[in-house]
Motif scaffolding. Structure first.
Motif, PDB file in Angstrom:
ATOM      1  N   THR A   1       0.123  10.594 -64.541  1.00  0.00           N
ATOM      2  CA  THR A   1      -1.083  10.256 -65.301  1.00  0.00           C
ATOM      3  C   THR A   1      -2.320  10.104 -64.418  1.00  0.00           C
ATOM      4  O   THR A   1      -3.420   9.931 -64.938  1.00  0.00           O
ATOM      5  CB  THR A   1      -0.884   8.961 -66.117  1.00  0.00           C
ATOM      6  N   THR A  54      -5.499  11.019 -62.435  1.00  0.00           N
ATOM      7  CA  THR A  54      -6.457  12.117 -62.604  1.00  0.00           C
ATOM      8  C   THR A  54      -7.626  11.930 -61.652  1.00  0.00           C
ATOM      9  O   THR A  54      -7.732  10.912 -60.958  1.00  0.00           O
ATOM     10  CB  THR A  54      -7.019  12.159 -64.041  1.00  0.00           C
ATOM     11  N   ALA A  55      -8.526  12.881 -61.664  1.00  0.00           N
ATOM     12  CA  ALA A  55      -9.731  12.803 -60.841  1.00  0.00           C
ATOM     13  C   ALA A  55     -10.569  11.580 -61.210  1.00  0.00           C
ATOM     14  O   ALA A  55     -11.357  11.102 -60.396  1.00  0.00           O
ATOM     15  CB  ALA A  55     -10.552  14.077 -60.988  1.00  0.00           C
ATOM     16  N   GLN A  56     -10.380  11.065 -62.394  1.00  0.00           N
ATOM     17  CA  GLN A  56     -11.140   9.889 -62.821  1.00  0.00           C
ATOM     18  C   GLN A  56     -10.771   8.630 -62.040  1.00  0.00           C
ATOM     19  O   GLN A  56     -11.446   7.612 -62.153  1.00  0.00           O
ATOM     20  CB  GLN A  56     -10.974   9.658 -64.325  1.00  0.00           C
ATOM     21  N   GLU A  57      -9.713   8.703 -61.236  1.00  0.00           N
ATOM     22  CA  GLU A  57      -9.368   7.566 -60.374  1.00  0.00           C
ATOM     23  C   GLU A  57     -10.494   7.313 -59.382  1.00  0.00           C
ATOM     24  O   GLU A  57     -10.627   6.227 -58.854  1.00  0.00           O
ATOM     25  CB  GLU A  57      -8.065   7.827 -59.618  1.00  0.00           C
ATOM     26  N   GLY A  58     -11.269   8.340 -59.103  1.00  0.00           N
ATOM     27  CA  GLY A  58     -12.407   8.202 -58.186  1.00  0.00           C
ATOM     28  C   GLY A  58     -12.149   8.840 -56.839  1.00  0.00           C
ATOM     29  O   GLY A  58     -11.014   8.874 -56.355  1.00  0.00           O
ATOM     30  N   TRP A 112     -10.632   6.521 -54.045  1.00  0.00           N
ATOM     31  CA  TRP A 112      -9.208   6.267 -54.259  1.00  0.00           C
ATOM     32  C   TRP A 112      -8.394   7.475 -53.831  1.00  0.00           C
ATOM     33  O   TRP A 112      -7.402   7.339 -53.127  1.00  0.00           O
ATOM     34  CB  TRP A 112      -8.965   5.935 -55.737  1.00  0.00           C
ATOM     35  N   TRP A 113      -8.824   8.675 -54.241  1.00  0.00           N
ATOM     36  CA  TRP A 113      -8.095   9.881 -53.876  1.00  0.00           C
ATOM     37  C   TRP A 113      -8.130  10.137 -52.373  1.00  0.00           C
ATOM     38  O   TRP A 113      -7.161  10.631 -51.802  1.00  0.00           O
ATOM     39  CB  TRP A 113      -8.595  11.093 -54.657  1.00  0.00           C
TER      40      TRP A 113
END
Length: 95
Positions: A18, A20-24, A27-28
């Motif tokens: 789950t 996604t790039a929306q983690e930031g 974070w990535w």
């Protein structure tokens, strides 16, 4: 060498589908650094030491996992993902 796209694919397949790039981006980037260390570690035990902090012992039990289990999955998935990216592209033969 792993790139960010590969790191995201590895993490999603081995740890959390789950994510996604929306983690930031920050974070990535941190995940990228840790996945690189897990893949490069000389052993599963060393790789597990890199990610053991992700969860408390209690949380690892709650998700029915261990740092060594997660590290093993990461390394197995990384082997496939990274091998796939080093394969030469099939180019059609044009006569």
């Amino acid at each position: 060498m792993m790139n960010m796209e590969q790191a995201m694919a590895i993490y999603q397949r081995a740890v959390d589908p789950t994510a996604t790039a929306q983690e930031g981006a920050d974070w990535w980037r941190e995940v990228f650094v840790e996945l690189t260390a897990v893949v490069a570690a000389p052993s599963i035990r060393a790789a597990a030491g890199v990610i053991a902090w992700w969860k408390s012992d209690y949380e690892w039990l709650q998700v029915n996992d261990t740092p060594a289990g997660a590290a093993g999955r990461i390394r197995r998935v990384a082997k496939v993902v990274l091998k796939r990216s080093t394969r030469p592209s099939a180019q059609p033969c044009i006569a």
